[in-house]
Scaffold this active site. Structure first.
Site, PDB file in Angstrom:
ATOM      1  CB  SER A  13      51.057 -58.218  90.145  1.00 28.40           C
ATOM      2  OG  SER A  13      50.166 -58.414  91.207  1.00 28.40           O
ATOM      3  CG  ASN A 107      50.183 -62.662 104.007  1.00 28.87           C
ATOM      4  OD1 ASN A 107      50.617 -62.910 102.882  1.00 28.87           O
ATOM      5  ND2 ASN A 107      48.953 -62.962 104.363  1.00 28.87           N
ATOM      6  CG  HIS A 109      44.288 -61.715 103.359  1.00 25.78           C
ATOM      7  ND1 HIS A 109      44.408 -63.045 103.016  1.00 25.78           N
ATOM      8  CD2 HIS A 109      42.969 -61.467 103.510  1.00 25.78           C
ATOM      9  CE1 HIS A 109      43.187 -63.580 102.972  1.00 25.78           C
ATOM     10  NE2 HIS A 109      42.299 -62.649 103.273  1.00 25.78           N
ATOM     11  CB  SER A 136      44.826 -56.398 105.526  1.00 19.78           C
ATOM     12  OG  SER A 136      43.440 -56.122 105.546  1.00 19.78           O
ATOM     13  CG  ASP A 145      44.878 -65.088 105.885  1.00 21.48           C
ATOM     14  OD1 ASP A 145      46.039 -64.879 105.506  1.00 21.48           O
ATOM     15  OD2 ASP A 145      44.077 -65.810 105.273  1.00 21.48           O
ATOM     16  CB  THR A 172      45.226 -50.761  91.584  1.00 14.54           C
ATOM     17  OG1 THR A 172      44.862 -51.429  90.387  1.00 14.54           O
ATOM     18  CG2 THR A 172      45.812 -49.408  91.245  1.00 14.54           C
TER      19      THR A 172
END
Ligand code: GAR
Length: 210
Positions: A13, A107, A109, A136, A145, A172
């Site tokens: 997504s 990335n 997360h 984040s 991470d 979202t």
């Protein structure tokens, strides 16, 4: 145009948000390729529908993490990206790969880092009864991470949330955050300088922008 390569493992997504941003010219570049470690990732369908080259590199065909990442580097470099974007790529990366793309790999997360590194972040947040959760975006370093934070978005946790409803609220926000940050990078506004990202020349706060 500047080029990105997107690494996925699943639904994609976030990849879709980047595809949509590319189509409305809000991404500031083009998605040169999508790479998945899983052949059944739905994100591959999204890539093909958008006519973006989609490559499957199955991790179970390699007998070590080092060999897998060596193959991954070859595929990535073939597309000569300016930025490598991890979008739900559920693999731990070797130091060799991370170092190769230092300052040009990001990335996203699903937590307000440094809280809830690792997996099952939504359920862990619910179990702890915290009132605020989020997502984040960070540059990738060898610390899992743990790389320098660029932006965070917070969402409230509702008393009737399940891991699914909370994940949906967080995602979202992810879909808004990630195209925005990638555009900053591709426009040359965002860099990693030492261990702190800079936006328009200004060092970002330790926890990133909120
Ligand atoms: C996203 O919520 C992303 O933050 C998370 O996986 C989801 C992928 O969704 N990433 C991680 O947990 C990384 N450790 P998507 O495939 O629909 O973009």
């Amino acid at each position: 145009p500047r080029r990105i390569v997107v690494l996925i493992s699943g639904n994609g997504s976030n990849l879709q948000a980047l595809i949509d941003a590319q189509q409305t010219e809000e991404l500031g570049g083009e998605i040169a390729a999508v790479i998945s470690n899983r052949g059944d990732a739905y994100g591959l369908v999204r890539a093909r529908e958008a006519e973006i080259p989609a490559v499957v590199l199955p991790h179970h065909e390699y007998d070590s993490r080092e060999r897998y990442d060596g193959a991954l580097i070859k595929v990535i470099d073939r597309h000569a990206p300016d930025l490598i974007v991890l979008a739900g790529f559920m693999r731990i990366l070797t130091p060799a790969l991370v170092q190769r793309y230092h300052g040009r790999m990001m990335n996203i997360h699903p937590s307000l880092l440094p809280a809830y590194r690792g997996l099952h972040t939504h359920q862990r947040a619910l179990d702890d009864g915290i009132g605020e959760h989020g997502a984040s975006v960070h540059f990738v370093t060898e610390e899992l991470d743990g790389g320098p934070l660029v932006v965070q978005a917070a969402v409230p946790v509702m008393s009737d949330d399940t891991a699914e409803t909370l994940a949906e609220r967080v995602q979202t926000r992810e879909h808004l955050l990630y195209p925005m940050v990638i555009r900053w990078f591709l426009d040359g506004r965002l860099q990693l300088a030492g261990d702190r990202p800079r936006l328009d020349g200004q060092p970002l706060p330790e926890h990133g922008l909120r």
